[in-house]
Design a protein around this motif. Structure first.
Motif, PDB file in Angstrom:
ATOM      1  N   UNK A 155     -15.986  -1.199  16.896  1.00 56.06           N
ATOM      2  CA  UNK A 155     -17.597  -1.116  16.496  1.00 56.06           C
ATOM      3  C   UNK A 155     -18.296  -2.163  16.856  1.00 56.06           C
ATOM      4  N   UNK A 156     -19.204  -1.849  17.533  1.00 55.52           N
ATOM      5  CA  UNK A 156     -20.214  -3.084  18.026  1.00 55.52           C
ATOM      6  C   UNK A 156     -21.593  -3.506  17.689  1.00 55.52           C
ATOM      7  N   UNK A 157     -21.950  -2.421  16.600  1.00 55.45           N
ATOM      8  CA  UNK A 157     -23.257  -2.373  15.949  1.00 55.45           C
ATOM      9  C   UNK A 157     -22.923  -2.131  14.326  1.00 55.45           C
ATOM     10  N   UNK A 158     -23.882  -3.008  13.782  1.00 51.55           N
ATOM     11  CA  UNK A 158     -23.766  -2.782  12.194  1.00 51.55           C
ATOM     12  C   UNK A 158     -24.003  -1.205  11.635  1.00 51.55           C
ATOM     13  N   UNK A 159     -25.089  -0.829  12.202  1.00 48.14           N
ATOM     14  CA  UNK A 159     -25.369   0.638  12.056  1.00 48.14           C
ATOM     15  C   UNK A 159     -24.262   1.716  12.059  1.00 48.14           C
ATOM     16  N   UNK A 160     -23.564   1.365  13.294  1.00 43.11           N
ATOM     17  CA  UNK A 160     -22.316   2.258  13.311  1.00 43.11           C
ATOM     18  C   UNK A 160     -21.299   1.957  12.356  1.00 43.11           C
ATOM     19  N   UNK A 161     -21.025   0.485  12.138  1.00 44.87           N
ATOM     20  CA  UNK A 161     -20.234   0.204  11.101  1.00 44.87           C
ATOM     21  C   UNK A 161     -20.272   0.958   9.789  1.00 44.87           C
ATOM     22  N   UNK A 162     -21.551   0.951   9.353  1.00 42.02           N
ATOM     23  CA  UNK A 162     -21.928   1.458   8.019  1.00 42.02           C
ATOM     24  C   UNK A 162     -21.727   2.788   7.947  1.00 42.02           C
ATOM     25  N   UNK A 163     -22.015   3.707   9.208  1.00 42.17           N
ATOM     26  CA  UNK A 163     -21.662   4.838   9.299  1.00 42.17           C
ATOM     27  C   UNK A 163     -20.164   5.420   9.140  1.00 42.17           C
ATOM     28  N   UNK A 164     -19.321   4.734   9.948  1.00 41.86           N
ATOM     29  CA  UNK A 164     -17.899   4.621  10.037  1.00 41.86           C
ATOM     30  C   UNK A 164     -17.234   4.517   8.681  1.00 41.86           C
ATOM     31  N   UNK A 165     -17.738   3.451   7.906  1.00 43.03           N
ATOM     32  CA  UNK A 165     -16.992   3.151   6.576  1.00 43.03           C
ATOM     33  C   UNK A 165     -17.682   3.998   5.491  1.00 43.03           C
ATOM     34  N   UNK A 166     -18.915   4.446   5.617  1.00 46.32           N
ATOM     35  CA  UNK A 166     -19.668   5.054   4.549  1.00 46.32           C
ATOM     36  C   UNK A 166     -19.901   4.186   3.422  1.00 46.32           C
ATOM     37  N   UNK A 167     -19.797   2.775   3.814  1.00 42.86           N
ATOM     38  CA  UNK A 167     -20.059   1.984   2.952  1.00 42.86           C
ATOM     39  C   UNK A 167     -20.893   0.616   3.515  1.00 42.86           C
ATOM     40  N   UNK A 168     -20.813  -0.414   2.914  1.00 38.15           N
ATOM     41  CA  UNK A 168     -21.451  -1.608   3.647  1.00 38.15           C
ATOM     42  C   UNK A 168     -22.668  -1.596   3.675  1.00 38.15           C
ATOM     43  N   UNK A 169     -23.464  -0.877   2.529  1.00 37.22           N
ATOM     44  CA  UNK A 169     -25.017  -0.807   2.829  1.00 37.22           C
ATOM     45  C   UNK A 169     -25.573  -2.013   3.117  1.00 37.22           C
ATOM     46  N   UNK A 170     -25.285  -2.894   2.460  1.00 36.95           N
ATOM     47  CA  UNK A 170     -26.031  -4.283   2.235  1.00 36.95           C
ATOM     48  C   UNK A 170     -25.583  -5.639   2.900  1.00 36.95           C
ATOM     49  N   UNK A 171     -24.549  -5.044   3.873  1.00 31.67           N
ATOM     50  CA  UNK A 171     -24.005  -6.102   4.838  1.00 31.67           C
ATOM     51  C   UNK A 171     -24.990  -6.278   5.923  1.00 31.67           C
ATOM     52  N   UNK A 172     -24.580  -7.763   6.553  1.00 29.87           N
ATOM     53  CA  UNK A 172     -25.654  -8.012   7.849  1.00 29.87           C
ATOM     54  C   UNK A 172     -24.850  -8.461   8.798  1.00 29.87           C
ATOM     55  N   UNK A 173     -25.637  -8.753   9.752  1.00 26.99           N
ATOM     56  CA  UNK A 173     -25.207  -9.288  11.247  1.00 26.99           C
ATOM     57  C   UNK A 173     -26.147 -10.433  11.670  1.00 26.99           C
ATOM     58  N   UNK A 174     -25.691 -11.582  10.893  1.00 29.78           N
ATOM     59  CA  UNK A 174     -26.497 -12.730  11.114  1.00 29.78           C
ATOM     60  C   UNK A 174     -25.782 -13.967  11.670  1.00 29.78           C
TER      61      UNK A 174
END
Length: 326
Positions: A155-174
């Protein structure tokens, strides 16, 4: 030649693992920062606390920051800082690597971690899809040149990661601003890297009290504010008896990290001696100051100058967010 390294390797152990610093400055084939098999699986219902650890791996082939390689374990992975350097291919490094999951005797919580891959690989990698009842994950920072993580696929994007896991709503890519990765993973500032303090992790790796709105990773970034000017009344100004004046101060933020006073309030003390004796403790809980900026704040509106004479005004910041380390 092929060489590997384990900073820590626990097998069938019940443990609390806090405040360790693990690194291999010279590149080797396959370093493991921490490796666990069946941790907190037997003779306990509690989860292992793995917190405030700093792991820096340097690999010529591939590396693992924290590696779980068993079917059964219970662990809380909170506020760790992991940097994976080197590697031999685009997929070679993993900050946190979880091999297997089962619904029985398996429980994992991954929160508030700073996971950075400098060149290759995945900040986090689930080799098997975790059951929803087993995994809790949020408030992490995932940064690598290409991948956020692996969850059923790369997975290469944070939005796709959140969709895949159905979690991690507040995680970031910094991309964090480290002071010097050759020494440690302390940060210049925590812009974009803030999270809620976990009740199990009240201090950082240096035993500095964490703020309510704390820094992702092992190191708490300290605020550095200064009262740089008494804006009103001005020095040596003259007033008539019974006049009123506002008391204003200029507060400068000497750090690159911005501060939001609704989240991290300032506790400020002001005292006036001379013609009158007056003291006031006040809390600034509205407004904000960006990094390396300043602003003016009204502390006392319409102070009554009831007596003639000299007014000596002294003011200072007691603490920020009830944390004297700030």
């Amino acid at each position: 030649s092929y060489t590997n390294f384990h900073g820590m390797y626990l097998n069938y152990s019940n443990a609390t693992i806090i405040g360790n610093k693990i690194s291999n400055p010279t590149a080797i084939s396959q370093p493991y920062g921490m490796r666990f098999s069946y941790i907190n699986y037997m003779n306990t219902s509690e989860s292992a606390l793995i917190a405030n650890n700093e792991i820096i791996t340097n690999a010529s082939y591939s590396a693992y920051g924290i590696y779980f390689d068993s079917y059964y374990y219970r662990a809380n992975i909170f506020n760790n800082s992991i940097l994976c350097k080197g590697g031999s291919s685009a997929t070679s490094n993993r900050g946190i690597f979880i091999t297997y999951f089962t619904t029985s005797s398996c429980l994992l919580s991954v929160k508030n971690n700073l996971l950075v891959n400098q060149t290759y690989g995945y900040p986090i990698y689930f080799n098997q899809t975790p059951p929803a009842s087993v995994l809790t994950i949020d408030y992490n920072n995932y940064f690598a040149p290409t991948y956020i993580g692996y969850y059923n696929a790369s997975i290469t994007s944070l939005s796709a990661w959140k969709t895949a896991t159905s979690q991690d709503a507040h995680s970031v890519n910094v991309n964090p601003s480290f002071k010097n990765i050759n020494i440690n993973l302390d940060l210049n500032h925590s812009n974009g890297l803030r999270c809620l303090r976990n009740t199990l992790v009240q201090t950082d790796i240096n035993n500095i009290a964490r703020k309510n709105n704390t820094t992702i990773g092992a190191y708490e970034v300290i605020f550095d504010l200064e009262i740089t000017k008494l804006n009103k009344p001005t020095h040596a100004s003259s007033f008539c008896s019974q006049e009123n004046t506002d008391v204003e101060v200029v507060i400068s933020n000497l750090n690159q990290t911005g501060i939001n006073f609704s989240i991290e309030p300032i506790y400020l003390h002001i005292s006036i001696t001379g013609a009158i004796n007056y003291q006031k403790d006040t809390v600034i809980s509205v407004g904000s100051i960006s990094g390396l900026q300043k602003d003016t704040f009204l502390i006392i509106p319409n102070l009554a100058l009831i007596d003639t004479g000299i007014y000596n005004i002294k003011t200072y910041i007691n603490n920020i967010d009830n944390n004297i380390n700030n």
